[in-house]
Design a protein around this motif. Structure first.
Motif, PDB file in Angstrom:
ATOM      1  N   LEU A  27      -9.037   5.419  -6.839  1.00 28.02           N
ATOM      2  CA  LEU A  27      -7.635   5.132  -6.557  1.00 28.02           C
ATOM      3  C   LEU A  27      -6.843   6.407  -6.237  1.00 28.02           C
ATOM      4  CD1 LEU A  27      -5.383   2.828  -8.583  1.00 28.02           C
ATOM      5  CD2 LEU A  27      -4.914   5.255  -8.763  1.00 28.02           C
ATOM      6  N   ILE A  28      -5.848   6.248  -5.354  1.00 27.44           N
ATOM      7  CA  ILE A  28      -4.887   7.325  -5.104  1.00 27.44           C
ATOM      8  C   ILE A  28      -3.521   6.856  -5.604  1.00 27.44           C
ATOM      9  CG2 ILE A  28      -3.652   8.651  -3.351  1.00 27.44           C
ATOM     10  CD1 ILE A  28      -6.234   8.427  -1.607  1.00 27.44           C
ATOM     11  N   ALA A  29      -2.931   7.634  -6.508  1.00 26.65           N
ATOM     12  CA  ALA A  29      -1.565   7.354  -6.971  1.00 26.65           C
ATOM     13  C   ALA A  29      -0.673   8.469  -6.409  1.00 26.65           C
ATOM     14  CB  ALA A  29      -1.534   7.264  -8.491  1.00 26.65           C
ATOM     15  N   THR A  30      -0.483   9.559  -7.151  1.00 31.20           N
ATOM     16  CA  THR A  30       0.330  10.671  -6.640  1.00 31.20           C
ATOM     17  C   THR A  30      -0.461  11.543  -5.663  1.00 31.20           C
ATOM     18  OG1 THR A  30      -0.353  12.235  -8.342  1.00 31.20           O
ATOM     19  CG2 THR A  30       1.523  10.807  -8.870  1.00 31.20           C
ATOM     20  N   TYR A  46      -3.402  20.081 -11.671  1.00 31.76           N
ATOM     21  CA  TYR A  46      -2.587  19.155 -10.876  1.00 31.76           C
ATOM     22  C   TYR A  46      -1.802  18.233 -11.807  1.00 31.76           C
ATOM     23  CZ  TYR A  46      -6.400  15.982 -12.002  1.00 31.76           C
ATOM     24  OH  TYR A  46      -7.334  15.241 -12.680  1.00 31.76           O
ATOM     25  N   ASP A  47      -0.797  17.544 -11.209  1.00 28.09           N
ATOM     26  CA  ASP A  47      -0.007  16.565 -11.971  1.00 28.09           C
ATOM     27  C   ASP A  47      -0.469  15.161 -11.640  1.00 28.09           C
ATOM     28  OD1 ASP A  47       1.629  18.399 -13.295  1.00 28.09           O
ATOM     29  OD2 ASP A  47       2.876  18.623 -11.499  1.00 28.09           O
ATOM     30  N   LEU A  48      -0.361  14.272 -12.635  1.00 30.04           N
ATOM     31  CA  LEU A  48      -0.741  12.861 -12.505  1.00 30.04           C
ATOM     32  C   LEU A  48       0.499  11.977 -12.672  1.00 30.04           C
ATOM     33  CD1 LEU A  48      -3.750  12.575 -14.953  1.00 30.04           C
ATOM     34  CD2 LEU A  48      -3.819  11.774 -12.613  1.00 30.04           C
ATOM     35  N   LEU A  59      -1.930   3.412  -3.909  1.00 28.96           N
ATOM     36  CA  LEU A  59      -0.609   2.961  -4.360  1.00 28.96           C
ATOM     37  C   LEU A  59       0.408   3.691  -3.486  1.00 28.96           C
ATOM     38  CD1 LEU A  59      -1.136   3.132  -8.266  1.00 28.96           C
ATOM     39  CD2 LEU A  59      -1.492   1.180  -6.724  1.00 28.96           C
ATOM     40  N   PRO A  60       0.709   3.163  -2.285  1.00 28.54           N
ATOM     41  CA  PRO A  60       1.495   3.920  -1.303  1.00 28.54           C
ATOM     42  C   PRO A  60       2.895   4.266  -1.789  1.00 28.54           C
ATOM     43  CG  PRO A  60       1.101   1.669  -0.540  1.00 28.54           C
ATOM     44  CD  PRO A  60       0.301   1.849  -1.784  1.00 28.54           C
ATOM     45  N   GLU A  61       3.428   3.443  -2.708  1.00 30.18           N
ATOM     46  CA  GLU A  61       4.787   3.701  -3.215  1.00 30.18           C
ATOM     47  C   GLU A  61       4.858   5.019  -3.989  1.00 30.18           C
ATOM     48  OE1 GLU A  61       2.744   1.261  -4.031  1.00 30.18           O
ATOM     49  OE2 GLU A  61       2.696   0.983  -6.205  1.00 30.18           O
ATOM     50  N   LEU A  62       3.714   5.557  -4.419  1.00 30.09           N
ATOM     51  CA  LEU A  62       3.705   6.845  -5.136  1.00 30.09           C
ATOM     52  C   LEU A  62       3.513   8.034  -4.181  1.00 30.09           C
ATOM     53  CD1 LEU A  62       1.805   5.772  -8.353  1.00 30.09           C
ATOM     54  CD2 LEU A  62       4.202   6.358  -8.135  1.00 30.09           C
ATOM     55  N   GLY A  63       3.265   7.736  -2.925  1.00 25.77           N
ATOM     56  CA  GLY A  63       3.278   8.787  -1.895  1.00 25.77           C
ATOM     57  C   GLY A  63       2.044   9.664  -1.798  1.00 25.77           C
ATOM     58  N   GLY A  64       1.019   9.377  -2.589  1.00 26.81           N
ATOM     59  CA  GLY A  64      -0.148  10.264  -2.627  1.00 26.81           C
ATOM     60  C   GLY A  64      -0.935  10.307  -1.328  1.00 26.81           C
TER      61      GLY A  64
END
Ligand code: PRP
Ligand code: ADE
Length: 176
Positions: free
Chosen positions: A125-128, A97-99, A155-160
């Motif tokens: 945490l959830i980022a992407t 996967y990508d980070l 981190l909702p701005e990253l859409g994950g």
């Protein structure tokens, strides 16, 4: 009296430009360091999942291990580690996967859970969303049902979290 979620949020530290320029790293170590805050956090998860009829709690390497193993212990459940590549000694399956800052591979033991097991997937945490989705895929490849993805911070701005929910997995976040 201060709301426990607000109290928890105040103990997540933001470190600018780590591990690389432009990343606002959310560091949970101040939260873990304070026993009252750590307990308040774990109690939120316990209240939510006490009657969820789970078979296992799975934790994502590495901070999901800290939270997931405590939750599993308190709920009297087994703990499943989902590890970064090359760390598990027995037969494994893998997902790449990508980070936010690179790419990685996670693995699980092929006998970690079985068809029909109900599993809670935990991380800090959830980022992407890449890590959580890779964990979900691994557990589903073993036949398990992932009942929810539980984290402290999104981190909702990253859409994950949106991607995770679009995949059909519900997300529970302590600090909105
Ligand atoms: C962090 C964090 C999550 C993941 C979230 O771990 O603890 O596991 O990134 O990012 P994503 O939603 O974009 O996938 P990291 O990969 O930095 O590894 P570590 O726990 O070993 O520090
Ligand atoms: N993993 C990916 N992005 C992150 C961030 N901003 N803080 C902490 N962990 C992360």
């Amino acid at each position: 009296m201060i709301d426990s979620k607000e109290y928890i949020k105040q103990h997540v530290r933001t470190v600018p430009d780590w591990p690389q320029a432009g990343i606002q790293f959310r560091d949970i170590t101040p939260l873990l360091q304070d026993p009252k805050v750590f307990r308040a956090l774990i109690d939120i998860f316990l209240a939510r999942y006490a009657n969820a009829n789970l078979n296992y709690v799975a934790g994502l390497d590495a901070r999901g291990f800290i939270l997931g193993s405590v939750i599993a212990y308190e709920l009297n459940l087994g703990f499943v580690p989902i590890r970064k590549k090359g760390k598990l000694p027995f037969h494994t399956i893998s997902e790449e996967y990508d980070l936010e800052y690179g790419s990685a591979t996670v693995e699980v033991h092929t006998d970690a859970c079985k068809q029909g097991d109900r599993v809670l997937l935990v991380d800090d945490l959830i980022a992407t969303g890449g890590t959580m989705l890779a964990g979900k895929k691994l557990l589903e490849r073993l036949g398990a049902e992932v009942i929810e993805a539980a984290v402290i911070v999104d981190l909702p701005e990253l859409g994950g979290s949106k991607l995770i929910e679009q995949s059909g997995l519900k997300v529970f976040t302590v600090c909105d």
